[in-house]
Every structure is written in structure tokens, then in C-alpha cells.
Design an enzyme around this catalytic site. Sequence first.
Site, PDB file in Angstrom:
ATOM      1  N   ASP A  51      -4.873  61.864 -74.736  1.00  0.00           N
ATOM      2  CA  ASP A  51      -6.078  62.682 -74.672  1.00  0.00           C
ATOM      3  C   ASP A  51      -7.177  61.844 -74.026  1.00  0.00           C
ATOM      4  OD1 ASP A  51      -7.971  64.762 -75.201  1.00  0.00           O
ATOM      5  OD2 ASP A  51      -8.600  63.742 -77.026  1.00  0.00           O
ATOM      6  N   SER A  52      -8.269  62.500 -73.667  1.00  0.00           N
ATOM      7  CA  SER A  52      -9.423  61.781 -73.132  1.00  0.00           C
ATOM      8  C   SER A  52     -10.011  60.828 -74.160  1.00  0.00           C
ATOM      9  CB  SER A  52     -10.497  62.777 -72.689  1.00  0.00           C
ATOM     10  OG  SER A  52     -10.954  63.525 -73.800  1.00  0.00           O
ATOM     11  N   TYR A  59     -13.549  63.874 -70.415  1.00  0.00           N
ATOM     12  CA  TYR A  59     -12.931  64.403 -69.198  1.00  0.00           C
ATOM     13  C   TYR A  59     -13.661  65.642 -68.692  1.00  0.00           C
ATOM     14  CZ  TYR A  59      -8.597  61.578 -69.382  1.00  0.00           C
ATOM     15  OH  TYR A  59      -7.666  60.576 -69.357  1.00  0.00           O
ATOM     16  N   CYS A  71      -4.991  67.559 -74.484  1.00  0.00           N
ATOM     17  CA  CYS A  71      -6.356  67.718 -73.984  1.00  0.00           C
ATOM     18  C   CYS A  71      -6.379  68.968 -73.123  1.00  0.00           C
ATOM     19  CB  CYS A  71      -6.749  66.487 -73.163  1.00  0.00           C
ATOM     20  SG  CYS A  71      -8.341  66.605 -72.321  1.00  0.00           S
ATOM     21  N   ASN A  72      -7.247  69.914 -73.452  1.00  0.00           N
ATOM     22  CA  ASN A  72      -7.320  71.147 -72.681  1.00  0.00           C
ATOM     23  C   ASN A  72      -7.756  70.893 -71.243  1.00  0.00           C
ATOM     24  OD1 ASN A  72      -7.038  73.709 -74.629  1.00  0.00           O
ATOM     25  ND2 ASN A  72      -8.045  72.068 -75.756  1.00  0.00           N
ATOM     26  N   GLU A 103     -16.123  61.051 -81.103  1.00  0.00           N
ATOM     27  CA  GLU A 103     -15.533  59.767 -80.690  1.00  0.00           C
ATOM     28  C   GLU A 103     -16.066  58.612 -81.536  1.00  0.00           C
ATOM     29  OE1 GLU A 103     -13.361  58.507 -78.023  1.00  0.00           O
ATOM     30  OE2 GLU A 103     -12.621  60.556 -78.279  1.00  0.00           O
ATOM     31  N   CYS A 146     -11.164  72.619 -77.552  1.00  0.00           N
ATOM     32  CA  CYS A 146     -11.053  71.187 -77.260  1.00  0.00           C
ATOM     33  C   CYS A 146     -10.394  70.550 -78.467  1.00  0.00           C
ATOM     34  CB  CYS A 146     -12.443  70.589 -77.010  1.00  0.00           C
ATOM     35  SG  CYS A 146     -12.474  68.775 -76.908  1.00  0.00           S
ATOM     36  N   HIS A 150     -10.823  67.790 -79.824  1.00  0.00           N
ATOM     37  CA  HIS A 150     -11.765  67.101 -80.708  1.00  0.00           C
ATOM     38  C   HIS A 150     -12.327  68.034 -81.781  1.00  0.00           C
ATOM     39  CE1 HIS A 150     -11.807  64.083 -77.479  1.00  0.00           C
ATOM     40  NE2 HIS A 150     -12.449  63.261 -78.289  1.00  0.00           N
TER      41      HIS A 150
END
Length: 262
Positions: free
Chosen positions: A10-11, A42, A73-74, A151, A183, A185
Site C-alpha cells: 500500500d502507499s 499516492y 490500495c485503491n 499514517e 481508501c 486507511h
Amino acid sequence: MNAAPVGVFDSGVGGLSVLHEIRRQLPNESLVYVADSGYVPYGEKSPEQIRQRSRAIAGFLLGQGAKALVVACNTATAAAVNDLRSLYDLPIIGMEPAVKPAAQATRSGIVGVLATTGTLQSAKFAALLDRFAGSVKVITQPCPGLVELIEQGELQGPRIEALLRGFTAPLLAAGCDTLILGCTHYPFVRQVLQHLLPPEVNLVDTGAAVARYLQDRLVEANLLAAGPAAVERFWTSGDVKLMHKVLPVLWGRDANVEWLPV
């Protein structure tokens, strides 16, 4: 190959929400996870930048022996999953916002989407709407700044609440009764959302569906792990100390984190 790991990236740390579902669904699988936190988010990068990072990370995971890849990750799925499938002959599973189940679940006929700018502007998302939205009205809401707080391991508190109130207010005002967490996250702030939103608003994400689809693909390719000797390894292109700090919060336990040499 059955004992080889599944590679997930993922980002950043958002894909850990998908990793949770994979671990729950496939307890015997070894997992290798890359958080590309040095390049997060991203959603603000160009499609070509995302493709370059995705190729580099996929190559690294294959170097670790991965038998399948999950693009958790979308935004990376929209920009790079077809590119990766053209390069590598192995199961590659991507993400996509849950437009179909949300369209089926809504009672008001109005669905909201919380996602990154990159996901909402992608051709893949537009195609999803064409295929599954039908007569349902879909209202999109980009969420700048939300990924960055997650994050840092900030999953509650006044800053998160202020962002989420601002992002959801226009969707509620428009009559949305179903919100897509577009997303990986965002499931980490589900509890805050449930506290802020009216109880009749339904939240939808796709982590569990991705884990089930991964299982189907592994069975189809005769790659399903047979034994319980599963291991987990983690890499990040960002701050290793920070990921050590947030991993117990997001993953539920501590683990060794290595710096990504890509």
C-alpha cells in the site's frame, strides 16, 4: 510454492486493514507487507509515478518469493494493477471502492464515497460507476489530510473528528444513507465515523471481499498454504521508528520492521 508468502503493499499503513482480513481468512498463509510511506499519499501523485512505485515494489516482493500480490490500495489499483498483470504471471488482486454492495444496500438511493483525489479521478472509478451505480446517485468526497494523520497513528481526537465532520457533512446533507470507505486507511477511523454519523448510516469497505477473492485465486492456482507455519514480515520506505510505533496500534501487535531498499 504453497509455502511461499503472499505479498501485500500500500502507499502506507492503510493496507494493514486488508492484511487483517487476509490473516483472519487465511491463517496458514505467510505474509510480506510493504508500506510505501516514503511516498504517501499516492492520491496526490501522477498515475505514472504510482506505476513506477508499484513496479518497483512488486519486483521487491517477488524477490522475497511472493506467490501472489495484493495491491491493498485503491489509488494504486486504479493506476497500476493492469500494468502489473501485464508484467507478471501470478495472481494479482486489487482493490476497488464498494460501489456495487453500496448501491444494493442504500435505502435512500444516495451513496457517498470517501476516497483520495487519485481514486476519484481515475478511469477505473468512473467505470465502476457506469457498471454498478445504475439509478443510484453517487456523491464523491475527497479527503485531503486524513491519510497523513492515520499514517501517524492518530485514529481519534479533535483533529480527526474535525476532518471527518467536514468531509461527511455535505454527504449527509445530500441524503446519503450509505458511505463507501474508498481508501484502505479509512477503516481505521470507522469507530470515530460511527460515533459522528447517525446510526442509520451504513459504512461499507472491501477488505473482507478482497481476502475471500485472494483465497479463491490461491485455490484455483493450487497455491493455498497447507500448514500452520505462517510468518509475517514488514518493510517501509518511510520512517522505520514511526512504523514500529504505529504497528501495534494498527496491526494489534508489535513486529520487526525493515527499511525498504527500493
